[in-house]
Scaffold this motif. Structure first.
Motif, PDB file in Angstrom:
ATOM      1  N   TRP A 270      79.232  69.234  57.492  1.00  6.66           N
ATOM      2  CA  TRP A 270      78.544  68.724  56.384  1.00  6.66           C
ATOM      3  C   TRP A 270      77.245  69.091  55.989  1.00  6.66           C
ATOM      4  CZ3 TRP A 270      73.764  66.446  57.316  1.00  6.66           C
ATOM      5  CH2 TRP A 270      73.478  66.153  58.453  1.00  6.66           C
ATOM      6  N   PRO A 271      76.534  69.807  56.949  1.00 11.03           N
ATOM      7  CA  PRO A 271      74.968  70.066  56.529  1.00 11.03           C
ATOM      8  C   PRO A 271      74.965  71.228  55.277  1.00 11.03           C
ATOM      9  CG  PRO A 271      75.334  70.146  58.947  1.00 11.03           C
ATOM     10  CD  PRO A 271      76.435  69.889  58.386  1.00 11.03           C
ATOM     11  N   LEU A 272      76.210  71.889  55.357  1.00 11.22           N
ATOM     12  CA  LEU A 272      76.261  73.032  54.303  1.00 11.22           C
ATOM     13  C   LEU A 272      76.943  72.518  52.928  1.00 11.22           C
ATOM     14  CD1 LEU A 272      77.454  76.176  56.443  1.00 11.22           C
ATOM     15  CD2 LEU A 272      75.139  75.819  55.254  1.00 11.22           C
ATOM     16  N   ALA A 273      77.298  71.259  52.780  1.00  9.30           N
ATOM     17  CA  ALA A 273      78.052  70.806  51.666  1.00  9.30           C
ATOM     18  C   ALA A 273      77.411  71.033  50.304  1.00  9.30           C
ATOM     19  CB  ALA A 273      78.437  69.164  51.846  1.00  9.30           C
ATOM     20  N   LEU A 274      75.871  70.420  50.269  1.00  8.95           N
ATOM     21  CA  LEU A 274      75.179  70.972  49.066  1.00  8.95           C
ATOM     22  C   LEU A 274      74.911  72.256  48.814  1.00  8.95           C
ATOM     23  CD1 LEU A 274      74.119  69.011  46.894  1.00  8.95           C
ATOM     24  CD2 LEU A 274      72.162  68.807  47.928  1.00  8.95           C
ATOM     25  N   LEU A 275      74.395  72.737  49.720  1.00  2.00           N
ATOM     26  CA  LEU A 275      74.295  74.208  49.456  1.00  2.00           C
ATOM     27  C   LEU A 275      75.209  75.045  48.897  1.00  2.00           C
ATOM     28  CD1 LEU A 275      71.456  75.073  52.164  1.00  2.00           C
ATOM     29  CD2 LEU A 275      71.280  75.076  49.902  1.00  2.00           C
ATOM     30  N   SER A 276      76.438  74.959  49.726  1.00  2.00           N
ATOM     31  CA  SER A 276      77.839  75.797  49.377  1.00  2.00           C
ATOM     32  C   SER A 276      78.501  75.121  48.059  1.00  2.00           C
ATOM     33  CB  SER A 276      78.616  75.706  50.751  1.00  2.00           C
ATOM     34  OG  SER A 276      78.980  74.336  50.943  1.00  2.00           O
ATOM     35  N   PHE A 277      78.122  74.090  47.543  1.00  2.90           N
ATOM     36  CA  PHE A 277      78.577  73.258  46.462  1.00  2.90           C
ATOM     37  C   PHE A 277      80.169  72.685  46.914  1.00  2.90           C
ATOM     38  CE2 PHE A 277      76.041  76.416  44.563  1.00  2.90           C
ATOM     39  CZ  PHE A 277      75.087  75.708  43.855  1.00  2.90           C
ATOM     40  N   GLY A 278      80.154  72.194  47.986  1.00 10.50           N
ATOM     41  CA  GLY A 278      81.323  71.653  48.502  1.00 10.50           C
ATOM     42  C   GLY A 278      82.176  72.507  49.433  1.00 10.50           C
ATOM     43  N   GLU A 279      81.927  73.765  49.633  1.00 10.58           N
ATOM     44  CA  GLU A 279      82.848  74.700  50.163  1.00 10.58           C
ATOM     45  C   GLU A 279      82.798  74.321  51.621  1.00 10.58           C
ATOM     46  OE1 GLU A 279      84.426  77.833  48.268  1.00 10.58           O
ATOM     47  OE2 GLU A 279      84.266  75.866  47.414  1.00 10.58           O
ATOM     48  N   SER A 280      81.924  73.799  52.082  1.00 11.54           N
ATOM     49  CA  SER A 280      81.854  73.509  53.852  1.00 11.54           C
ATOM     50  C   SER A 280      82.888  72.624  54.140  1.00 11.54           C
ATOM     51  CB  SER A 280      80.630  73.396  53.897  1.00 11.54           C
ATOM     52  OG  SER A 280      80.065  71.924  53.880  1.00 11.54           O
ATOM     53  N   TRP A 281      83.435  71.981  53.215  1.00 14.62           N
ATOM     54  CA  TRP A 281      84.657  71.068  53.616  1.00 14.62           C
ATOM     55  C   TRP A 281      85.900  71.883  53.885  1.00 14.62           C
ATOM     56  CZ3 TRP A 281      82.223  67.216  55.119  1.00 14.62           C
ATOM     57  CH2 TRP A 281      80.871  66.642  54.384  1.00 14.62           C
ATOM     58  N   HIS A 282      85.667  72.963  54.957  1.00 12.19           N
ATOM     59  CA  HIS A 282      86.454  73.868  54.913  1.00 12.19           C
ATOM     60  C   HIS A 282      87.869  73.829  55.694  1.00 12.19           C
ATOM     61  CE1 HIS A 282      86.622  78.394  54.231  1.00 12.19           C
ATOM     62  NE2 HIS A 282      86.989  78.659  55.822  1.00 12.19           N
ATOM     63  N   ASN A 283      87.940  72.726  56.403  1.00 12.58           N
ATOM     64  CA  ASN A 283      89.189  72.325  57.187  1.00 12.58           C
ATOM     65  C   ASN A 283      90.115  71.810  56.214  1.00 12.58           C
ATOM     66  OD1 ASN A 283      90.372  69.421  58.901  1.00 12.58           O
ATOM     67  ND2 ASN A 283      90.569  71.503  59.667  1.00 12.58           N
ATOM     68  N   LEU A 284      89.698  70.915  55.293  1.00 11.45           N
ATOM     69  CA  LEU A 284      90.392  70.307  54.188  1.00 11.45           C
ATOM     70  C   LEU A 284      91.390  71.687  53.104  1.00 11.45           C
ATOM     71  CD1 LEU A 284      91.026  69.532  51.086  1.00 11.45           C
ATOM     72  CD2 LEU A 284      92.374  68.294  52.786  1.00 11.45           C
ATOM     73  N   HIS A 285      90.264  72.622  53.099  1.00 14.20           N
ATOM     74  CA  HIS A 285      90.592  73.650  52.039  1.00 14.20           C
ATOM     75  C   HIS A 285      91.772  74.492  52.936  1.00 14.20           C
ATOM     76  CE1 HIS A 285      90.577  77.231  49.578  1.00 14.20           C
ATOM     77  NE2 HIS A 285      90.099  77.963  50.414  1.00 14.20           N
ATOM     78  N   HIS A 286      91.566  74.702  54.069  1.00 12.65           N
ATOM     79  CA  HIS A 286      92.686  75.507  54.849  1.00 12.65           C
ATOM     80  C   HIS A 286      94.032  74.744  55.196  1.00 12.65           C
ATOM     81  CE1 HIS A 286      91.057  79.432  56.161  1.00 12.65           C
ATOM     82  NE2 HIS A 286      90.147  79.096  55.717  1.00 12.65           N
ATOM     83  N   ALA A 287      93.798  73.376  55.128  1.00 15.65           N
ATOM     84  CA  ALA A 287      94.972  72.346  55.179  1.00 15.65           C
ATOM     85  C   ALA A 287      95.629  72.351  54.052  1.00 15.65           C
ATOM     86  CB  ALA A 287      94.618  71.307  55.696  1.00 15.65           C
ATOM     87  N   ASP A 288      94.993  72.523  52.912  1.00 14.88           N
ATOM     88  CA  ASP A 288      95.495  72.359  51.354  1.00 14.88           C
ATOM     89  C   ASP A 288      94.693  73.266  50.492  1.00 14.88           C
ATOM     90  OD1 ASP A 288      97.022  71.531  49.369  1.00 14.88           O
ATOM     91  OD2 ASP A 288      96.279  69.636  49.103  1.00 14.88           O
ATOM     92  N   PRO A 289      95.167  74.831  50.653  1.00 11.50           N
ATOM     93  CA  PRO A 289      94.294  75.625  49.930  1.00 11.50           C
ATOM     94  C   PRO A 289      94.292  75.627  48.532  1.00 11.50           C
ATOM     95  CG  PRO A 289      95.683  76.826  51.713  1.00 11.50           C
ATOM     96  CD  PRO A 289      96.180  75.433  51.425  1.00 11.50           C
ATOM     97  N   THR A 290      95.267  75.145  47.645  1.00 11.01           N
ATOM     98  CA  THR A 290      95.359  74.981  46.345  1.00 11.01           C
ATOM     99  C   THR A 290      94.572  73.855  45.661  1.00 11.01           C
ATOM    100  OG1 THR A 290      97.403  74.192  46.227  1.00 11.01           O
ATOM    101  CG2 THR A 290      97.147  76.199  46.185  1.00 11.01           C
ATOM    102  N   SER A 291      94.186  72.995  46.687  1.00  7.67           N
ATOM    103  CA  SER A 291      93.600  71.548  46.081  1.00  7.67           C
ATOM    104  C   SER A 291      92.202  72.021  45.496  1.00  7.67           C
ATOM    105  CB  SER A 291      93.239  70.843  47.177  1.00  7.67           C
ATOM    106  OG  SER A 291      92.436  69.565  46.831  1.00  7.67           O
TER     107      SER A 291
END
Length: 333
Positions: A270-291
């Motif tokens: 979570w500390p990187l969420a704003l600076l990365s524009f939401g990319e640091s919610w990386h676990n969900l991204h790898h669980a569902d990459p096309t989301s």
């Protein structure tokens, strides 16, 4: 997410190679084989990479000197924030969620504009970036992943070495990812090929814009140079290290509320969420990459998803792959 190295509907090749026999997820990756002889092209690659990586970082030292002398102007900070947002969203919305994973389809002018904005982040040409990231998903945290922090094993020394490798060391390996295998759709796209060819010019543009804006606003070469420093080099350095932190920290530190493939250790940080524009919610991204949305739980800021929603309402993107409640629930650990 890489450096130097029509939206796609694939995350990666459909037939990624399985892990080598006996790979247990904790041992160091097998050797890649003998290193190729270093020719002139190899030396040029390493030199250019070093300049791109080191020069913005050196700018941070110059900033310290400038701050000591109080030589900073409000316009510099405003320009830096504006360009950081434009180029950062070009990477996250354009390169990543759109072109790499096909989380939405964009009309032609928007697709081109996002590819140009992402290229101005100094993270490499769009086709090479996409190819490398698709390869990362095909082999996440196992042999074949170009920037896994587990390359040297899971013991303390290996983790520390792996963290450095995942953050910046992998850039100097010149481990080329074949675009014809991982990004054939982009190679077939005339517009994206043109943006990729224009990458060197866009690197010049991303530095010329703050220099020119500083000159116009302040009217002196001092204002132009401080704008170049803050809104050019420091802005690039910050975005570089935020992007690289998703490669490194977001595979080592954080929570894993969603199931991923075997050996995949992507986390939410979570500390990187704003600076990365939401990319640091990386676990969900790898669980569902096309989301198209990565921050799916309450309170998870995801500016990139908000931009995609706005573009959708304007009619500039369509076929957006928003995560349904059922789809999210099915991926819970």
């Amino acid at each position: 997410m890489p450096l130097i190295p029509t939206p796609s509907t694939t995350v990666a090749p459909s037939d990624p190679a399985p892990p080598p026999q006996g790979y247990d997820g904790t041992s160091p990756f097998p050797p890649d084989g003998p290193a190729p002889a270093r020719d002139g092209g190899e030396r040029l690659y390493v030199t250019v990479t070093a300049v791109i990586v080191v020069l913005p970082f050196v700018a941070l030292g110059l900033v310290g000197w400038l701050l000591w002398g109080s030589l900073v102007h409000p316009a510099d900070i405003v320009l830096a924030l504006v360009l950081y947002t434009i180029t950062g969203l070009g990477v996250t919305v354009g390169f990543h969620r759109g072109l790499t994973h096909g989380g939405y389809r964009a009309v032609r002018p928007v697709r081109i504009a996002l590819a140009v904005a992402g290229s101005m982040s100094f993270q490499g040409d769009v086709i090479g970036w996409v190819a490398t990231h698709r390869r990362h998903h095909a082999f996440t945290d196992r042999p074949g992943d170009p920037h896994s922090p587990y390359r040297y094993g899971t013991h303390l020394r290996g983790q520390l070495r792996g963290l450095l490798h995942a953050h910046v060391g992998w850039l100097f390996r010149n481990d080329r990812t074949p675009a014809d295998r991982y990004a054939p759709d982009l190679l077939a796209d005339r517009d994206i090929r043109a943006v990729a060819r224009a990458f060197p010019a866009l690197c010049v543009l991303t530095l010329a814009l703050p220099f020119g804006a500083g000159w116009l606003i302040g009217g002196t070469w001092v204002h132009a140079l401080t704008a170049l420093l803050w809104a050019g080099l420091v802005r690039i350095a910050l975005l570089h290290h935020v992007t690289w932190s998703v490669n490194s920290l977001c595979h080592m530190i954080g929570e894993r509320p969603f199931r991923t493939r075997r050996h995949d250790r992507a986390t939410n940080l979570w500390p990187l969420a704003l600076l990365s524009f939401g990319e640091s919610w990386h676990n969900l991204h790898h669980a569902d990459p096309t989301s198209a949305r990565h921050g799916v739980d309450r309170g998870q800021l995801d500016p990139s998803a908000a931009v995609i929603r706005l573009l959708e309402r304007l009619g500039w993107v369509h076929d957006v792959r928003w995560p349904s409640a059922a789809r999210v629930a099915a991926r819970r650990a």
